[in-house]
Design a protein around this motif. Structure first.
Motif, PDB file in Angstrom:
ATOM      1  N   THR A   1     -19.158  -6.348  -3.207  1.00 20.84           N
ATOM      2  CA  THR A   1     -18.482  -6.911  -4.382  1.00 20.84           C
ATOM      3  C   THR A   1     -19.154  -6.493  -5.688  1.00 20.84           C
ATOM      4  OG1 THR A   1     -19.812  -8.926  -4.291  1.00 20.84           O
ATOM      5  CG2 THR A   1     -17.738  -8.911  -3.044  1.00 20.84           C
TER       6      THR A   1
ATOM      7  N   THR B   1     -24.101  -0.379  10.750  1.00 23.08           N
ATOM      8  CA  THR B   1     -23.389  -1.122   9.705  1.00 23.08           C
ATOM      9  C   THR B   1     -23.480  -2.603  10.022  1.00 23.08           C
ATOM     10  OG1 THR B   1     -21.852   0.709   9.325  1.00 23.08           O
ATOM     11  CG2 THR B   1     -21.178  -1.479   8.565  1.00 23.08           C
TER      12      THR B   1
ATOM     13  N   HIS C   1     -20.998  -3.150   5.265  1.00 28.76           N
ATOM     14  CA  HIS C   1     -19.643  -2.616   5.394  1.00 28.76           C
ATOM     15  C   HIS C   1     -18.947  -2.629   4.033  1.00 28.76           C
ATOM     16  CE1 HIS C   1     -15.395  -2.339   6.687  1.00 28.76           C
ATOM     17  NE2 HIS C   1     -15.913  -1.587   7.632  1.00 28.76           N
ATOM     18  N   GLU C   2     -18.232  -1.565   3.758  1.00 36.04           N
ATOM     19  CA  GLU C   2     -17.626  -1.380   2.440  1.00 36.04           C
ATOM     20  C   GLU C   2     -16.688  -2.507   2.040  1.00 36.04           C
ATOM     21  OE1 GLU C   2     -14.060   1.574   4.085  1.00 36.04           O
ATOM     22  OE2 GLU C   2     -15.610   2.360   2.753  1.00 36.04           O
ATOM     23  N   SER C   3     -16.054  -3.167   3.009  1.00 31.76           N
ATOM     24  CA  SER C   3     -15.107  -4.239   2.689  1.00 31.76           C
ATOM     25  C   SER C   3     -15.797  -5.492   2.156  1.00 31.76           C
ATOM     26  CB  SER C   3     -14.281  -4.601   3.924  1.00 31.76           C
ATOM     27  OG  SER C   3     -15.105  -5.199   4.914  1.00 31.76           O
ATOM     28  N   GLU C   4     -17.120  -5.554   2.291  1.00 31.52           N
ATOM     29  CA  GLU C   4     -17.854  -6.745   1.873  1.00 31.52           C
ATOM     30  C   GLU C   4     -18.690  -6.506   0.626  1.00 31.52           C
ATOM     31  OE1 GLU C   4     -19.910  -8.526   5.213  1.00 31.52           O
ATOM     32  OE2 GLU C   4     -18.314  -7.939   6.579  1.00 31.52           O
TER      33      GLU C   4
ATOM     34  N   ARG D   1     -18.992 -11.034   7.655  1.00 38.74           N
ATOM     35  CA  ARG D   1     -17.719 -11.749   7.759  1.00 38.74           C
ATOM     36  C   ARG D   1     -16.905 -11.145   8.908  1.00 38.74           C
ATOM     37  NH1 ARG D   1     -20.521 -13.919   4.685  1.00 38.74           N
ATOM     38  NH2 ARG D   1     -20.188 -14.489   2.498  1.00 38.74           N
TER      39      ARG D   1
ATOM     40  N   HIS E   1     -22.135  -6.508   9.142  1.00 39.15           N
ATOM     41  CA  HIS E   1     -21.012  -7.283   8.601  1.00 39.15           C
ATOM     42  C   HIS E   1     -21.467  -8.745   8.498  1.00 39.15           C
ATOM     43  CE1 HIS E   1     -18.006  -4.083   9.935  1.00 39.15           C
ATOM     44  NE2 HIS E   1     -19.064  -3.816  10.689  1.00 39.15           N
TER      45      HIS E   1
END
Length: 328
Positions: A26, A99, A21-24, A103, A101
């Motif tokens: 870094t 996807t 997922h794009e939010s994870e 987190r 995740h």
């Protein structure tokens, strides 16, 4: 024939393309998705080790809490991967784009999964439930030695059908057959074969306006899928067998108007040679899938249960229907 079908199920796999997922993410550039085969009879959390290794360099700090989604829908980790694919992809998608995740698991939708141990005990609990349906108790499963329990689980993890068959045969949970009946005059079983089949049904409405099943709308909530645990009892009758069509009519009286008087949570087949087709004023059967197969509706139900069941002895059936509004 049955052995060949069982081997087909054990060797079945779905090509997966899993992205983080794009939010994870870094790191830059973002990591490519992982291409991997997911066993049909396996479970998504069992893919976490290679996924974690693939994405380890870009994960944000924190404690892992792995979960998956398909087009925004969190996936129930205790449902076999093949069942999820059959249910959510009206038109099979290859590779299946998921996807992952690490987190922020949505606790309001998913029960937490603590890795392989959670999956193992979910499997064992389902095996106990199946044993209760078949034999009326789960003593054989409860009395398994620790070594047998370990070997049974390892055989599932490694796709070792021979090892699984060797251990599971000691549980005396099959095969199913129409001659496996309990005599009404006797308290003893006429043969060692059970007549009660553990069934899990997933009923999805695709809308009355859909012409082609591949145009079915994306599922965005589990509330739109009816999940039904229900045993099916086979009663031997002269000159015939119980078909998939007859079994589904009996298993889903609330979906199809069959004038069934069955009590909730039980299903007893009463064979009617003049039974109507799978359609009434409000509901139409669009598709049935078992292990990725769209079986003939006249196939013997006990054959499906023997050959296409999952290793926890449940037969998982995905049912697609169209429901039209009732006229007032």
């Amino acid at each position: 024939m049955e052995e060949e079908a069982t081997k087909y199920i054990w060797e079945g796999a779905i090509p997966l393309q899993i992205q983080l997922h794009e939010s994870e993410i870094t790191s830059f550039p973002p990591p490519p998705p992982l291409m991997i085969l997911g066993s049909r009879i396996g479970y998504l959390p069992l893919l976490v080790p290679p996924l974690k290794a693939h994405f380890s360099s870009t994960l944000p700090p924190g404690t892992d809490n792995v979960w998956f989604d398909y087009k925004g829908l969190p996936l129930k980790w205790y449902v076999p991967t093949g069942v999820l694919f059959d249910l959510l992809c009206a038109e099979p998608e290859r590779p299946w784009n998921l996807t992952v995740h690490f987190r922020g698991s949505p606790g309001d939708v998913l029960t937490p999964c603590e890795g392989e141990e959670s999956v193992k005990w979910s499997y064992i609990n389902s095996l106990k439930e199946a044993a209760c349906v078949i034999n009326g108790n789960c003593k054989n499963v409860m009395n398994m030695s620790q070594a047998d329990q370990y070997d049974l689980w390892q055989s599932l993890l490694k796709g070792n059908m021979e090892g699984y068959m060797k251990i599971s045969s000691r549980l005396k949970l099959g095969p199913f057959g129409e001659d496996s009946l309990l005599s009404e005059e006797s308290e003893t079983v006429a043969t060692s074969k059970p007549s009660r089949i553990p069934v899990r049904l997933y009923v999805r409405s695709v809308g009355e306006e859909i012409v082609d099943i591949e145009d079915a709308p994306v599922i965005d909530s589990w509330d739109k899928i009816s999940y039904i645990n229900r045993p099916f009892e086979i009663y031997k009758e002269e000159g015939g067998y119980v078909s998939l069509k007859q079994a589904l009519k009996s298993l889903l009286p609330e979906t199809f108007n069959t004038n069934s008087s069955q009590e909730e949570g039980s299903s007893t087949n009463v064979k009617d040679p003049n039974a109507p087709d799978f359609e009434d004023d409000n509901t139409k059967l669009r598709l049935v899938r078992v292990q990725g197969i769209e079986p003939d509706m006249d196939i013997p139900f006990f054959w499906l249960a023997n050959c296409l069941r999952n290793p926890e002895f449940y037969l998982h059936i995905c049912v697609f229907i169209s429901k039209q509004p009732k006229l007032r």
